[in-house]
Design a protein around this motif. Structure first.
Motif, PDB file in Angstrom:
ATOM      1  N   ILE A 297       0.126  23.695  41.143  1.00  0.00           N
ATOM      2  CA  ILE A 297       1.162  24.711  40.992  1.00  0.00           C
ATOM      3  C   ILE A 297       1.899  24.955  42.306  1.00  0.00           C
ATOM      4  CG2 ILE A 297       1.517  27.193  40.702  1.00  0.00           C
ATOM      5  CD1 ILE A 297       1.483  25.914  38.093  1.00  0.00           C
ATOM      6  N   ASP A 298       1.148  25.205  43.378  1.00  0.00           N
ATOM      7  CA  ASP A 298       1.777  25.514  44.661  1.00  0.00           C
ATOM      8  C   ASP A 298       2.657  24.372  45.146  1.00  0.00           C
ATOM      9  OD1 ASP A 298       0.467  27.866  44.530  1.00  0.00           O
ATOM     10  OD2 ASP A 298      -0.696  27.641  46.368  1.00  0.00           O
ATOM     11  N   SER A 299       2.138  23.154  45.056  1.00  0.00           N
ATOM     12  CA  SER A 299       2.904  21.998  45.511  1.00  0.00           C
ATOM     13  C   SER A 299       4.172  21.815  44.683  1.00  0.00           C
ATOM     14  CB  SER A 299       2.039  20.738  45.435  1.00  0.00           C
ATOM     15  OG  SER A 299       2.802  19.584  45.751  1.00  0.00           O
ATOM     16  N   GLU A 300       4.066  22.000  43.366  1.00  0.00           N
ATOM     17  CA  GLU A 300       5.225  21.807  42.496  1.00  0.00           C
ATOM     18  C   GLU A 300       6.293  22.874  42.733  1.00  0.00           C
ATOM     19  OE1 GLU A 300       6.041  19.475  40.058  1.00  0.00           O
ATOM     20  OE2 GLU A 300       4.427  18.296  40.959  1.00  0.00           O
ATOM     21  N   LEU A 301       5.879  24.132  42.805  1.00  0.00           N
ATOM     22  CA  LEU A 301       6.847  25.223  42.932  1.00  0.00           C
ATOM     23  C   LEU A 301       7.372  25.369  44.349  1.00  0.00           C
ATOM     24  CD1 LEU A 301       5.300  28.059  40.718  1.00  0.00           C
ATOM     25  CD2 LEU A 301       7.215  26.558  40.160  1.00  0.00           C
ATOM     26  N   PHE A 302       6.482  25.241  45.351  1.00  0.00           N
ATOM     27  CA  PHE A 302       6.867  25.584  46.713  1.00  0.00           C
ATOM     28  C   PHE A 302       6.943  24.387  47.653  1.00  0.00           C
ATOM     29  CE2 PHE A 302       3.969  29.076  45.104  1.00  0.00           C
ATOM     30  CZ  PHE A 302       4.995  29.752  44.470  1.00  0.00           C
ATOM     31  N   GLY A 303       6.469  23.209  47.207  1.00  0.00           N
ATOM     32  CA  GLY A 303       6.537  22.011  48.039  1.00  0.00           C
ATOM     33  C   GLY A 303       5.328  21.870  48.945  1.00  0.00           C
ATOM     34  N   HIS A 304       5.279  20.764  49.686  1.00  0.00           N
ATOM     35  CA  HIS A 304       4.170  20.554  50.623  1.00  0.00           C
ATOM     36  C   HIS A 304       4.650  19.737  51.814  1.00  0.00           C
ATOM     37  CE1 HIS A 304       3.698  16.960  47.867  1.00  0.00           C
ATOM     38  NE2 HIS A 304       3.775  16.375  49.046  1.00  0.00           N
ATOM     39  N   GLU A 305       3.917  19.864  52.901  1.00  0.00           N
ATOM     40  CA  GLU A 305       4.191  19.095  54.108  1.00  0.00           C
ATOM     41  C   GLU A 305       3.413  17.785  54.076  1.00  0.00           C
ATOM     42  OE1 GLU A 305       6.364  19.796  56.257  1.00  0.00           O
ATOM     43  OE2 GLU A 305       6.767  21.950  56.014  1.00  0.00           O
ATOM     44  N   GLN A 306       3.881  16.830  54.828  1.00  0.00           N
ATOM     45  CA  GLN A 306       3.173  15.560  54.929  1.00  0.00           C
ATOM     46  C   GLN A 306       1.760  15.779  55.461  1.00  0.00           C
ATOM     47  OE1 GLN A 306       5.164  12.744  57.431  1.00  0.00           O
ATOM     48  NE2 GLN A 306       3.690  11.100  57.070  1.00  0.00           N
ATOM     49  N   GLY A 307       0.773  15.191  54.760  1.00  0.00           N
ATOM     50  CA  GLY A 307      -0.611  15.312  55.168  1.00  0.00           C
ATOM     51  C   GLY A 307      -1.263  16.615  54.782  1.00  0.00           C
ATOM     52  N   ALA A 308      -0.601  17.436  53.969  1.00  0.00           N
ATOM     53  CA  ALA A 308      -1.174  18.732  53.587  1.00  0.00           C
ATOM     54  C   ALA A 308      -2.442  18.568  52.770  1.00  0.00           C
ATOM     55  CB  ALA A 308      -0.149  19.538  52.797  1.00  0.00           C
ATOM     56  N   PHE A 309      -2.542  17.474  52.037  1.00  0.00           N
ATOM     57  CA  PHE A 309      -3.736  17.189  51.239  1.00  0.00           C
ATOM     58  C   PHE A 309      -3.763  15.694  50.970  1.00  0.00           C
ATOM     59  CE2 PHE A 309      -0.287  18.732  48.521  1.00  0.00           C
ATOM     60  CZ  PHE A 309      -0.088  17.653  47.677  1.00  0.00           C
ATOM     61  N   THR A 310      -4.869  15.215  50.452  1.00  0.00           N
ATOM     62  CA  THR A 310      -5.011  13.790  50.175  1.00  0.00           C
ATOM     63  C   THR A 310      -3.931  13.338  49.191  1.00  0.00           C
ATOM     64  OG1 THR A 310      -7.399  13.947  50.482  1.00  0.00           O
ATOM     65  CG2 THR A 310      -6.556  11.998  49.320  1.00  0.00           C
ATOM     66  N   GLY A 311      -3.185  12.339  49.591  1.00  0.00           N
ATOM     67  CA  GLY A 311      -2.109  11.829  48.740  1.00  0.00           C
ATOM     68  C   GLY A 311      -0.740  12.363  49.111  1.00  0.00           C
ATOM     69  N   ALA A 312      -0.673  13.351  50.007  1.00  0.00           N
ATOM     70  CA  ALA A 312       0.622  13.902  50.432  1.00  0.00           C
ATOM     71  C   ALA A 312       1.178  13.041  51.555  1.00  0.00           C
ATOM     72  CB  ALA A 312       0.469  15.352  50.869  1.00  0.00           C
ATOM     73  N   ALA A 313       1.720  11.890  51.176  1.00  0.00           N
ATOM     74  CA  ALA A 313       2.181  10.913  52.171  1.00  0.00           C
ATOM     75  C   ALA A 313       3.485  11.329  52.827  1.00  0.00           C
ATOM     76  CB  ALA A 313       2.345   9.546  51.514  1.00  0.00           C
ATOM     77  N   THR A 314       4.280  12.130  52.156  1.00  0.00           N
ATOM     78  CA  THR A 314       5.559  12.574  52.690  1.00  0.00           C
ATOM     79  C   THR A 314       5.752  14.060  52.393  1.00  0.00           C
ATOM     80  OG1 THR A 314       6.722  11.999  50.634  1.00  0.00           O
ATOM     81  CG2 THR A 314       6.625  10.303  52.338  1.00  0.00           C
TER      82      THR A 314
ATOM     83  N   GLN B 279      10.153  38.326  45.419  1.00  0.00           N
ATOM     84  CA  GLN B 279      10.428  39.512  46.229  1.00  0.00           C
ATOM     85  C   GLN B 279      11.143  39.168  47.536  1.00  0.00           C
ATOM     86  OE1 GLN B 279       6.448  41.066  46.641  1.00  0.00           O
ATOM     87  NE2 GLN B 279       6.791  42.665  45.122  1.00  0.00           N
ATOM     88  N   ASP B 280      10.675  38.115  48.229  1.00  0.00           N
ATOM     89  CA  ASP B 280      11.127  37.840  49.586  1.00  0.00           C
ATOM     90  C   ASP B 280      12.191  36.759  49.682  1.00  0.00           C
ATOM     91  OD1 ASP B 280       9.180  39.681  50.276  1.00  0.00           O
ATOM     92  OD2 ASP B 280       7.679  38.148  50.740  1.00  0.00           O
ATOM     93  N   ASN B 281      12.404  35.994  48.597  1.00  0.00           N
ATOM     94  CA  ASN B 281      13.346  34.872  48.626  1.00  0.00           C
ATOM     95  C   ASN B 281      12.986  33.858  49.714  1.00  0.00           C
ATOM     96  OD1 ASN B 281      15.046  35.838  46.518  1.00  0.00           O
ATOM     97  ND2 ASN B 281      16.003  37.255  47.958  1.00  0.00           N
ATOM     98  N   GLU B 282      11.691  33.681  49.935  1.00  0.00           N
ATOM     99  CA  GLU B 282      11.193  32.715  50.895  1.00  0.00           C
ATOM    100  C   GLU B 282      10.002  31.961  50.307  1.00  0.00           C
ATOM    101  OE1 GLU B 282      12.160  34.914  55.174  1.00  0.00           O
ATOM    102  OE2 GLU B 282      10.123  34.946  54.345  1.00  0.00           O
ATOM    103  N   VAL B 283       9.907  30.679  50.642  1.00  0.00           N
ATOM    104  CA  VAL B 283       8.758  29.881  50.234  1.00  0.00           C
ATOM    105  C   VAL B 283       8.083  29.313  51.478  1.00  0.00           C
ATOM    106  CG1 VAL B 283       9.755  29.244  48.007  1.00  0.00           C
ATOM    107  CG2 VAL B 283      10.100  27.746  49.970  1.00  0.00           C
ATOM    108  N   VAL B 284       6.795  29.122  51.380  1.00  0.00           N
ATOM    109  CA  VAL B 284       6.044  28.439  52.431  1.00  0.00           C
ATOM    110  C   VAL B 284       5.400  27.225  51.788  1.00  0.00           C
ATOM    111  CG1 VAL B 284       4.173  28.574  54.095  1.00  0.00           C
ATOM    112  CG2 VAL B 284       5.603  30.582  53.674  1.00  0.00           C
ATOM    113  N   ARG B 285       5.774  26.056  52.268  1.00  0.00           N
ATOM    114  CA  ARG B 285       5.217  24.835  51.693  1.00  0.00           C
ATOM    115  C   ARG B 285       3.722  24.750  51.952  1.00  0.00           C
ATOM    116  NH1 ARG B 285       9.521  22.118  54.880  1.00  0.00           N
ATOM    117  NH2 ARG B 285      11.455  22.220  53.651  1.00  0.00           N
ATOM    118  N   VAL B 286       3.019  24.090  51.043  1.00  0.00           N
ATOM    119  CA  VAL B 286       1.592  23.861  51.235  1.00  0.00           C
ATOM    120  C   VAL B 286       1.399  23.054  52.527  1.00  0.00           C
ATOM    121  CG1 VAL B 286      -0.493  22.791  50.294  1.00  0.00           C
ATOM    122  CG2 VAL B 286       1.158  23.886  48.764  1.00  0.00           C
TER     123      VAL B 286
END
Length: 355
Positions: free
Chosen positions: A96-113, A148-155
């Motif tokens: 859910i978090d990755s889909e809605l808010f995105g993720h950084e490279q290397g945030a978890f196994t398989g997050a190549a980019t 509420q904040d109109n801000e996201v923090v990527r995983v």
């Protein structure tokens, strides 16, 4: 009614005089009933489309919530931006978090980019959160913070990313009852339901039946390469007397069957509904012995041939852009379930190697 229930009740609002006008296309569907059965809905959509207020669409499955959401987007200040749809009920809890808010490279196994989530992808436009009632409570907490904040923090990230997104959410569930049961957050409900719109089911919109029947019959004839056959008054009576538990999606499937059974010679609406035109049973009830004297085949046989025709056309492919599920306009999991029930083996439709 308790005090909290009264607070959650949706108050009636006055309707404006004008309806949304302009291009009513939404994908390959059309907004049918905008000036008849959906007139009140489109009037409310017109009011809210000119603002940035969040909208919460209530309606049974198949009533056309995405089409209404697109209409709001196309007539809003966000229309120059993207329209993105995410089915909240189809995302695994751990993604859910990755889909809605995105993720950084290397945030978890398989997050190549690095990946932008749906909020960033919809930046400057509209994000349609379909089936928002399916979100788990932990995901609701994080969604509330973004709303509420109109801000996201990527995983895997630390710096918040500012987003400007118009939110249109939709559900077939009774969210006020879920709030009462504490399965949906009350604060998130009030954030999303700034402007609620209830979409009536097709059975409560009899004035739209003919337009839907004519549209889907013509579309089916074009798709299947058959001669279009006009919808008769008798067809409309049969369709109007049916209850339509599947709403617009179901009438689309019924008209597909009616066109296929008729093969360009007639429009077999009664057969597609599983009714016998000679039956004396009350309208909308299946004939007791379909396919006997009236020559009507059992519905499973018609559906089986329809699925087999789609598999033949797609060479046994079920999913994807060129798959049978896309051609039949149903979910691939639904198609597989029906194939298992009807004992249809997709492997028999695969093209031989080298062909």
């Amino acid at each position: 009614m308790s005090q909290k229930q009264r607070a959650l009740a949706i108050p009636p609002r006055p309707l404006p005089e004008h309806l949304i006008t302009g291009d009513r296309a939404a994908g390959d569907e059309r907004l049918i009933g905008g000036d008849t059965g959906l007139a009140a809905v489109m009037a409310r959509a017109h009011v809210v489309s000119r603002s940035a207020a969040p909208v919460l669409l209530f309606g049974e499955t198949g009533t056309g919530k995405e089409i209404i959401a697109r209409a709001i987007h196309e007539h809003s200040p966000f229309r120059s931006g993207p329209f993105r749809r995410v089915n909240c009920g189809a995302i695994a809890a751990e993604l859910i978090d990755s889909e809605l808010f995105g993720h950084e490279q290397g945030a978890f196994t398989g997050a190549a980019t690095r990946r932008k989530g749906w909020f960033e992808q919809a930046n400057g436009g509209t994000l349609f959160l379909d089936e928002v009632g399916e979100l788990a409570l932990p995901a609701q907490v994080r969604l509330l913070r973004v709303v509420q904040d109109n801000e996201v923090v990527r995983v895997g990230g630390e710096r918040p990313v500012r987003v400007n997104v118009r939110i249109v959410a939709a559900t077939h569930r009774d969210l006020p009852a879920m709030v009462e049961a504490r399965t949906f957050r009350e604060d998130l409900y009030y954030r999303l339901a700034v402007f609620p719109i209830v979409i009536p089911p097709l059975r409560d919109r009899p004035s739209d039946i003919r337009a839907f029947a004519e549209y889907f019959a013509e579309r089916a004839a074009n798709r299947f390469g058959l001669k279009p056959v006009p919808v008769s008054d008798e067809d409309v009576r049969s369709l109007t007397e049916y209850r339509w538990p599947g709403n617009v999606r179901e009438i689309a499937a019924v008209m597909d069957r009616a066109v296929l059974i008729g093969q360009g010679r007639t429009l077999s609406v009664s057969a597609a509904l599983g009714l016998s035109p000679r039956s004396q049973a009350s309208p909308g009830t299946p004939a007791r012995e379909p396919g006997a004297a009236a020559g009507i085949e059992p519905l499973d046989d018609v559906i089986r041939r329809h699925i087999e025709a789609a598999l033949k056309e797609t060479h046994g492919r079920i999913e994807g852009r060129h798959g049978a599920a896309k051609l039949l306009r149903i979910n691939p999991h639904t198609l597989r379930a029906r194939m298992r029930k009807l004992e249809i083996d997709w492997r028999g439709f695969r093209a031989p190697p080298g062909s």
